[in-house]
Motif scaffolding. Structure first.
Motif, PDB file in Angstrom:
ATOM      1  N   SER A 167      -3.237   7.164  -6.011  1.00  0.00           N
ATOM      2  CA  SER A 167      -3.795   8.223  -5.345  1.00  0.00           C
ATOM      3  C   SER A 167      -5.294   8.395  -5.801  1.00  0.00           C
ATOM      4  CB  SER A 167      -2.587  10.051  -5.426  1.00  0.00           C
ATOM      5  OG  SER A 167      -3.584  10.462  -4.868  1.00  0.00           O
TER       6      SER A 167
ATOM      7  N   ALA B 278      -7.133   5.135  -5.356  1.00  0.00           N
ATOM      8  CA  ALA B 278      -8.373   5.416  -4.086  1.00  0.00           C
ATOM      9  C   ALA B 278      -8.727   6.461  -3.761  1.00  0.00           C
ATOM     10  CB  ALA B 278      -6.645   5.394  -3.045  1.00  0.00           C
TER      11      ALA B 278
ATOM     12  N   SER C 134      -8.648   3.900   2.363  1.00  0.00           N
ATOM     13  CA  SER C 134      -8.434   4.685   1.057  1.00  0.00           C
ATOM     14  C   SER C 134      -7.704   6.149   1.479  1.00  0.00           C
ATOM     15  CB  SER C 134      -9.432   4.865   0.285  1.00  0.00           C
ATOM     16  OG  SER C 134     -10.841   5.715   1.193  1.00  0.00           O
TER      17      SER C 134
ATOM     18  N   VAL D  31      -3.951   6.024   1.595  1.00  0.00           N
ATOM     19  CA  VAL D  31      -3.206   5.533   1.130  1.00  0.00           C
ATOM     20  C   VAL D  31      -3.300   6.533  -0.313  1.00  0.00           C
ATOM     21  CG1 VAL D  31      -3.558   3.843  -1.488  1.00  0.00           C
ATOM     22  CG2 VAL D  31      -4.019   3.231   0.171  1.00  0.00           C
TER      23      VAL D  31
END
Length: 91
Positions: free
Chosen positions: A23, A26, A58, A61
């Motif tokens: 996380s 991203a 991004s 994600v």
């Protein structure tokens, strides 16, 4: 010597919160792409579709991985929960 060997083994078996780290990476990628948009206006004009696509991906994600990281961090006793929250907020 037995103590030192035990410490090395403990470091290898420490719990990892992989979704939280995904996380954060991203989210960093998304923030970097947004910074790239502002720093390179000519490239933005030429490749706007690519920038937009990658910023969107991004974020897609970062947010779910952040939620998974928060949940896993709760089970691991708080490991990387703050990093997961950062990924959610910036994603």
């Amino acid at each position: 010597m037995a103590e030192g060997a035990h410490d090395i083994g403990a470091a290898r078996t420490a719990p990892r919160n992989t979704p939280a780290r995904v996380s954060v990476w991203a989210a960093v990628l998304g923030v970097g792409l947004i910074a790239g948009i502002f720093l390179t206006p000519m490239l933005w004009l030429m490749y706007s579709g690519f920038y937009t696509f990658f910023v969107f991906v991004s974020g897609l994600v970062a947010v779910p991985a952040g939620h998974l990281g928060r949940r896993r961090g709760k089970r691991l006793g708080g490991v990387d929960r703050g990093a997961a929250l950062l990924g959610i907020v910036t994603g």
